[in-house]
Design a protein around this motif. Structure first.
Motif, PDB file in Angstrom:
ATOM      1  N   PHE A 121      35.739  28.387  50.222  1.00 48.42           N
ATOM      2  CA  PHE A 121      35.215  29.193  49.691  1.00 48.42           C
ATOM      3  C   PHE A 121      34.828  30.106  51.196  1.00 48.42           C
ATOM      4  CE2 PHE A 121      33.730  24.539  48.104  1.00 48.42           C
ATOM      5  CZ  PHE A 121      34.420  25.663  47.137  1.00 48.42           C
ATOM      6  N   TYR A 122      34.790  30.677  51.889  1.00 47.45           N
ATOM      7  CA  TYR A 122      34.964  31.885  52.716  1.00 47.45           C
ATOM      8  C   TYR A 122      36.307  32.515  52.800  1.00 47.45           C
ATOM      9  CZ  TYR A 122      31.727  33.905  56.374  1.00 47.45           C
ATOM     10  OH  TYR A 122      30.703  34.417  56.569  1.00 47.45           O
ATOM     11  N   LEU A 123      37.000  32.071  51.825  1.00 49.75           N
ATOM     12  CA  LEU A 123      38.178  33.043  51.755  1.00 49.75           C
ATOM     13  C   LEU A 123      37.900  34.440  51.475  1.00 49.75           C
ATOM     14  CD1 LEU A 123      41.059  30.724  51.156  1.00 49.75           C
ATOM     15  CD2 LEU A 123      40.955  31.966  53.254  1.00 49.75           C
ATOM     16  N   PRO A 124      37.379  34.032  50.087  1.00 49.29           N
ATOM     17  CA  PRO A 124      36.269  36.022  49.122  1.00 49.29           C
ATOM     18  C   PRO A 124      36.134  36.797  50.235  1.00 49.29           C
ATOM     19  CG  PRO A 124      36.436  34.098  48.013  1.00 49.29           C
ATOM     20  CD  PRO A 124      36.602  33.411  49.136  1.00 49.29           C
ATOM     21  N   VAL A 125      34.886  36.143  51.549  1.00 55.02           N
ATOM     22  CA  VAL A 125      34.160  36.815  52.170  1.00 55.02           C
ATOM     23  C   VAL A 125      35.372  37.408  53.168  1.00 55.02           C
ATOM     24  CG1 VAL A 125      32.426  37.151  53.891  1.00 55.02           C
ATOM     25  CG2 VAL A 125      32.004  34.903  52.632  1.00 55.02           C
ATOM     26  N   VAL A 134      40.479  45.077  44.418  1.00 51.53           N
ATOM     27  CA  VAL A 134      41.584  45.517  43.643  1.00 51.53           C
ATOM     28  C   VAL A 134      41.978  44.613  42.887  1.00 51.53           C
ATOM     29  CG1 VAL A 134      41.305  47.829  45.005  1.00 51.53           C
ATOM     30  CG2 VAL A 134      42.181  44.871  45.520  1.00 51.53           C
ATOM     31  N   VAL A 135      42.107  43.553  43.417  1.00 50.89           N
ATOM     32  CA  VAL A 135      42.743  42.466  42.562  1.00 50.89           C
ATOM     33  C   VAL A 135      41.809  41.818  41.585  1.00 50.89           C
ATOM     34  CG1 VAL A 135      42.168  39.822  43.678  1.00 50.89           C
ATOM     35  CG2 VAL A 135      43.704  40.480  42.920  1.00 50.89           C
ATOM     36  N   TRP A 136      40.562  42.427  40.525  1.00 54.89           N
ATOM     37  CA  TRP A 136      38.848  41.877  39.927  1.00 54.89           C
ATOM     38  C   TRP A 136      39.751  42.896  39.597  1.00 54.89           C
ATOM     39  CZ3 TRP A 136      37.142  37.747  38.668  1.00 54.89           C
ATOM     40  CH2 TRP A 136      37.218  35.863  39.247  1.00 54.89           C
ATOM     41  N   LYS A 137      39.556  44.274  39.898  1.00 54.99           N
ATOM     42  CA  LYS A 137      39.794  45.027  38.859  1.00 54.99           C
ATOM     43  C   LYS A 137      41.670  44.772  37.635  1.00 54.99           C
ATOM     44  CE  LYS A 137      38.966  50.060  38.386  1.00 54.99           C
ATOM     45  NZ  LYS A 137      38.899  51.414  38.990  1.00 54.99           N
ATOM     46  N   TRP A 138      42.493  44.112  38.687  1.00 54.23           N
ATOM     47  CA  TRP A 138      43.372  44.143  37.707  1.00 54.23           C
ATOM     48  C   TRP A 138      43.077  43.270  37.115  1.00 54.23           C
ATOM     49  CZ3 TRP A 138      48.207  42.065  40.052  1.00 54.23           C
ATOM     50  CH2 TRP A 138      49.337  41.582  39.422  1.00 54.23           C
ATOM     51  N   MET A 139      41.835  41.433  37.173  1.00 60.20           N
ATOM     52  CA  MET A 139      42.237  40.821  35.927  1.00 60.20           C
ATOM     53  C   MET A 139      41.292  41.007  34.952  1.00 60.20           C
ATOM     54  SD  MET A 139      42.234  37.491  38.195  1.00 60.20           S
ATOM     55  CE  MET A 139      40.695  37.681  39.561  1.00 60.20           C
ATOM     56  N   PHE A 140      40.470  42.008  35.618  1.00 61.32           N
ATOM     57  CA  PHE A 140      39.260  42.339  34.240  1.00 61.32           C
ATOM     58  C   PHE A 140      39.924  43.170  33.420  1.00 61.32           C
ATOM     59  CE2 PHE A 140      35.736  40.511  36.530  1.00 61.32           C
ATOM     60  CZ  PHE A 140      35.327  39.788  35.581  1.00 61.32           C
ATOM     61  N   ASN A 141      41.671  44.361  33.763  1.00 63.13           N
ATOM     62  CA  ASN A 141      41.853  45.382  32.975  1.00 63.13           C
ATOM     63  C   ASN A 141      42.198  45.296  31.719  1.00 63.13           C
ATOM     64  OD1 ASN A 141      44.357  47.272  32.063  1.00 63.13           O
ATOM     65  ND2 ASN A 141      43.629  48.225  33.889  1.00 63.13           N
TER      66      ASN A 141
ATOM     67  N   PHE B  26      38.927  29.901  43.792  1.00 64.71           N
ATOM     68  CA  PHE B  26      38.224  30.433  44.346  1.00 64.71           C
ATOM     69  C   PHE B  26      40.144  31.215  45.415  1.00 64.71           C
ATOM     70  CE2 PHE B  26      33.996  31.122  46.037  1.00 64.71           C
ATOM     71  CZ  PHE B  26      33.268  30.532  44.648  1.00 64.71           C
ATOM     72  N   VAL B  27      40.646  31.121  45.521  1.00 67.82           N
ATOM     73  CA  VAL B  27      42.316  30.393  46.298  1.00 67.82           C
ATOM     74  C   VAL B  27      42.923  31.307  44.985  1.00 67.82           C
ATOM     75  CG1 VAL B  27      44.256  29.933  47.005  1.00 67.82           C
ATOM     76  CG2 VAL B  27      42.568  28.901  47.360  1.00 67.82           C
ATOM     77  N   PHE B  28      42.518  31.861  43.727  1.00 68.06           N
ATOM     78  CA  PHE B  28      43.965  32.198  42.634  1.00 68.06           C
ATOM     79  C   PHE B  28      43.422  33.836  42.809  1.00 68.06           C
ATOM     80  CE2 PHE B  28      44.589  34.646  39.642  1.00 68.06           C
ATOM     81  CZ  PHE B  28      45.956  33.535  38.957  1.00 68.06           C
ATOM     82  N   PRO B  29      42.281  34.312  43.568  1.00 67.63           N
ATOM     83  CA  PRO B  29      42.630  35.893  43.498  1.00 67.63           C
ATOM     84  C   PRO B  29      43.365  36.479  44.481  1.00 67.63           C
ATOM     85  CG  PRO B  29      40.588  35.144  43.136  1.00 67.63           C
ATOM     86  CD  PRO B  29      40.774  34.050  43.024  1.00 67.63           C
ATOM     87  N   PHE B  34      49.004  38.268  46.245  1.00 63.78           N
ATOM     88  CA  PHE B  34      50.470  38.075  46.674  1.00 63.78           C
ATOM     89  C   PHE B  34      51.506  37.929  45.930  1.00 63.78           C
ATOM     90  CE2 PHE B  34      47.335  35.912  50.784  1.00 63.78           C
ATOM     91  CZ  PHE B  34      47.421  37.067  51.359  1.00 63.78           C
ATOM     92  N   THR B  35      51.707  37.156  45.052  1.00 65.85           N
ATOM     93  CA  THR B  35      52.604  37.932  44.153  1.00 65.85           C
ATOM     94  C   THR B  35      52.953  38.654  43.783  1.00 65.85           C
ATOM     95  OG1 THR B  35      50.922  36.296  42.503  1.00 65.85           O
ATOM     96  CG2 THR B  35      52.564  34.899  43.634  1.00 65.85           C
ATOM     97  N   GLY B  36      51.801  39.791  43.546  1.00 65.62           N
ATOM     98  CA  GLY B  36      51.132  40.862  42.037  1.00 65.62           C
ATOM     99  C   GLY B  36      52.056  41.700  43.576  1.00 65.62           C
ATOM    100  N   SER B  37      51.848  41.496  44.275  1.00 65.80           N
ATOM    101  CA  SER B  37      52.536  42.818  45.535  1.00 65.80           C
ATOM    102  C   SER B  37      54.340  43.054  45.707  1.00 65.80           C
ATOM    103  CB  SER B  37      52.191  42.141  46.903  1.00 65.80           C
ATOM    104  OG  SER B  37      52.078  41.130  47.258  1.00 65.80           O
ATOM    105  N   VAL B  38      55.046  41.569  44.988  1.00 63.18           N
ATOM    106  CA  VAL B  38      56.397  41.520  44.779  1.00 63.18           C
ATOM    107  C   VAL B  38      56.775  41.041  43.533  1.00 63.18           C
ATOM    108  CG1 VAL B  38      56.917  40.301  47.156  1.00 63.18           C
ATOM    109  CG2 VAL B  38      56.338  39.036  45.334  1.00 63.18           C
ATOM    110  N   LYS B  39      55.979  41.626  42.752  1.00 61.98           N
ATOM    111  CA  LYS B  39      56.245  41.152  41.534  1.00 61.98           C
ATOM    112  C   LYS B  39      56.808  42.521  40.824  1.00 61.98           C
ATOM    113  CE  LYS B  39      53.482  38.057  39.060  1.00 61.98           C
ATOM    114  NZ  LYS B  39      52.314  37.638  38.592  1.00 61.98           N
ATOM    115  N   THR B  40      57.985  42.762  39.469  1.00 64.49           N
ATOM    116  CA  THR B  40      58.215  44.075  39.347  1.00 64.49           C
ATOM    117  C   THR B  40      57.447  44.420  38.088  1.00 64.49           C
ATOM    118  OG1 THR B  40      59.998  42.940  37.607  1.00 64.49           O
ATOM    119  CG2 THR B  40      60.826  43.470  39.560  1.00 64.49           C
TER     120      THR B  40
END
Lengths: 305, 277
Positions: A121-125, A134-141, B26-29, B34-40
């Motif tokens: 639960f601390y990882l996102p911080v 940026v990864v959420w922006k992609w997921m919400f694209n 919580f781990v998914f992002p 990491f997986t996105g960075s190595v995708k074509t």
């Protein structure tokens, strides 16, 4: 603080105190240079400049309360204030309640598993606002986002939704991301506070036939009250200052629907160079936050008596 | 007792399942970064997402390092390490004195520190920017380091840790004729070591991620931090998700490694740094 006054065997003679004071300030000096120079002076400057018409490359012009009047009549400011209040009102209770629930589940687990969840639960911080955003922006694209794909797969939405480009949904997406980056610290604090609850009290209650819920509300909740209070204060302060998410996800758009006060300050001060106006809003924000903290501490002080 | 154990079991199972699902959420992002960075590019733009990178590629990283990403990383490490070192030293000294010495102005100073911590740090960025310009430090790494060191959280934390030093030990050293500086180095520092560890790791992570401060203070492409560089890539190539995820990986991996290695200290720092009542 006062309880420590019986320190020092030589009594509190004036001469000794002066000697102590000199050596104390020698130790404090390195910190004080930075604290006064880069925290206190800017705070005073912030207040002072809020009474001036101030911008780049020319002397400040004294305008009295003009910036505050402008602020009061500025519709975008009022919209930003409303958004900030929505974020605070939604995020603070959910973050606090959710982290208390998570902590109360994981603090009873074995040491390894507890550390594991606390870490998760601390990882996102730790990952950092920009990388998370940026990864959420992609997921919400709209075209390539996972959220639209999943939503359509399970049948929750019929067509793609422009999550971040729609006035109705953008703010809620921001609150969701803010939520995931806000619960790490409260969980750590609650796990530690629940671990400090006197186990004999809990056992006694269980022997007397109290249900889990009763044990929680009657025994654990009052004992973690100081922690709850601290969490309320820090989460409130952080939510009021919500900036990076806005700047990276929506830049306050569409149509100012996701402006927060902090973002609007940034926009006015660092994009349009209206330093005086930006500082006036900053002073306003600081006063509001100070009031919130004071009220929360007063309420808690009463509860503790 | 038996009834309470039986009652607890279904709740425990349900909450264990929910907890596992939340962990995945919580781990998914991170997984997606990491997986996105190595995708074509083809895998990324496919209509159905590829849950696992089928043909991993380093193209995105090659593209990323055609930008000065290593320099951005170096800048970030420099800022974080220097700010961490100065903060630990000044905070250990000030925290010890606030905890263990009676002197004129102590109450006032402590009040100022607690009040400053309750105020929004970002609000003072406007005056700080002008101050840094006046000092000709704007757009240098020091413009980020100096205000970070002034923030009083570290002093508060070190005061908490210093309260635990037995006063008798300090008295004994004084009677043995040990000077203030020697007492600090030979008695205080060894005793507050765990506190310094906690503060060091806490400062490192906070500085690494202080995006707003970096955004205001640094402009030139050669002065950027990795967060700023990543934000710049995102602004310029919004839909090259592979490249952006490569940037996010490079930004996240060092700090995640530091966090996972020193998690224990970090947790302790958060707990001890809480202002209660």
């Amino acid at each position: 603080m006062a309880s420590k006054r019986n320190n020092g065997s030589g009594g509190t003679s004036h001469a000794l105190m002066v000697k102590e004071t000199i050596s104390a300030y020698l130790f404090l000096l390195p910190f004080l240079i930075f604290f006064v120079g880069f925290v206190l002076i800017p705070m005073v400057m912030c207040l002072r400049t809020s009474f001036f018409d101030s911008t780049m490359g020319r002397a400040d012009i004294f305008v009295g309360l003009q910036n505050y009047v402008t602020m009061w009549n500025d519709e975008i400011f009022r919209k930003a204030l409303l958004n900030t209040v929505i974020i605070v009102v939604v995020a603070v209770p959910t973050v606090t309640a959710f982290s208390l629930w998570v902590a109360s589940v994981i603090y009873q687990m074995g040491g390894r598993l507890r550390s594991f969840y606390r870490c998760i639960f601390y990882l996102p911080v730790v990952t950092g606002t920009v990388a998370v955003t940026v990864v959420w922006k992609w997921m919400f694209n709209y075209y390539y986002g996972l959220v639209n794909y999943l939503g359509k797969t399970v049948g929750a939405i019929e067509n793609n939704v422009n999550w971040l480009g729609n006035e109705k949904t953008a703010l809620w997406c921001i609150i969701l991301i803010l939520f995931t980056t806000s619960i790490g610290q409260p969980i750590v604090l609650y796990v530690s506070a629940l671990g400090n609850v006197d186990p004999s009290l809990v056992e006694a209650a269980e022997v007397d036939g109290a249900t889990n819920l009763q044990t929680f509300w009657r025994i654990k909740w009052p004992q973690v009250m100081p922690t709850t209070l601290y969490i309320l204060v820090i989460t409130t302060i952080n939510s009021f200052q919500c900036f990076a998410l806005i700047q990276l996800l929506t830049s306050g758009g569409p149509n100012h629907s996701t402006d927060t006060i902090m973002y609007y300050i940034y926009y006015k001060a660092f994009k349009l160079f209206e330093y005086g106006y930006g500082n006036a809003m900053g002073v306003f924000l600081a006063v509001v936050i100070a009031l919130f903290s004071a009220v929360q501490f007063l309420v808690a002080g009463k509860n503790n008596e | 007792m038996n009834s309470s154990v039986r009652k607890r079991t279904p709740y425990r199972i349900v909450s264990a399942v929910i907890m596992a699902l939340l962990a995945i959420f919580f781990v998914f992002p991170l997984y997606w970064i990491f997986t996105g960075s190595v995708k074509t590019a083809a895998a990324i733009n496919a209509p159905a997402p590829q849950w696992f990178p089928m043909e991993p590629t380093m193209t995105n990283y090659n593209k990323l390092f055609s930008n000065p990403a290593l320099l951005w990383l170096f800048n970030t490490i420099f800022i974080a390490v220097v700010a961490m070192a100065i903060t630990c030293l000044t905070s250990a000294m000030a925290g010890y004195v606030l905890a263990k010495k009676r002197f004129y102005g102590r109450a006032l100073l402590f009040t100022l520190i607690v009040c400053a911590m309750a105020l929004p740090k970002q609000v003072i960025l406007i005056p700080l920017l002008r101050e840094m310009s006046a000092l000709r430090l704007h757009d240098t790494l020091w413009a980020v380091i100096l205000p970070t060191v002034g923030w009083p959280f570290g002093v508060f934390l070190m005061k908490q840790f210093s309260e635990g030093i037995p006063t008798e030990m300090l008295e004994a050293a004084r009677i043995d004729g040990s000077g203030e500086a020697r007492t600090f180095v030979s008695i205080v520092l060894p005793m507050v070591k765990p506190g310094i560890g906690a503060l060091a790791i806490f400062t490192f992570i906070t500085v690494w991620n202080d995006y707003f401060m970096q955004l205001i203070m640094l402009n030139s492409n050669t002065k950027l931090t990795i967060s700023l560089g990543l934000a710049q890539l995102q602004a310029e190539m919004a839909t090259d998700f592979g490249l952006i995820m490569a940037g996010a990986s490079v930004a996240a991996i060092p700090i995640l490694t530091v966090f996972i290695c020193f998690q224990k200290y970090f947790t302790q720092g958060i707990t001890m740094g809480a202002v209660k009542g």
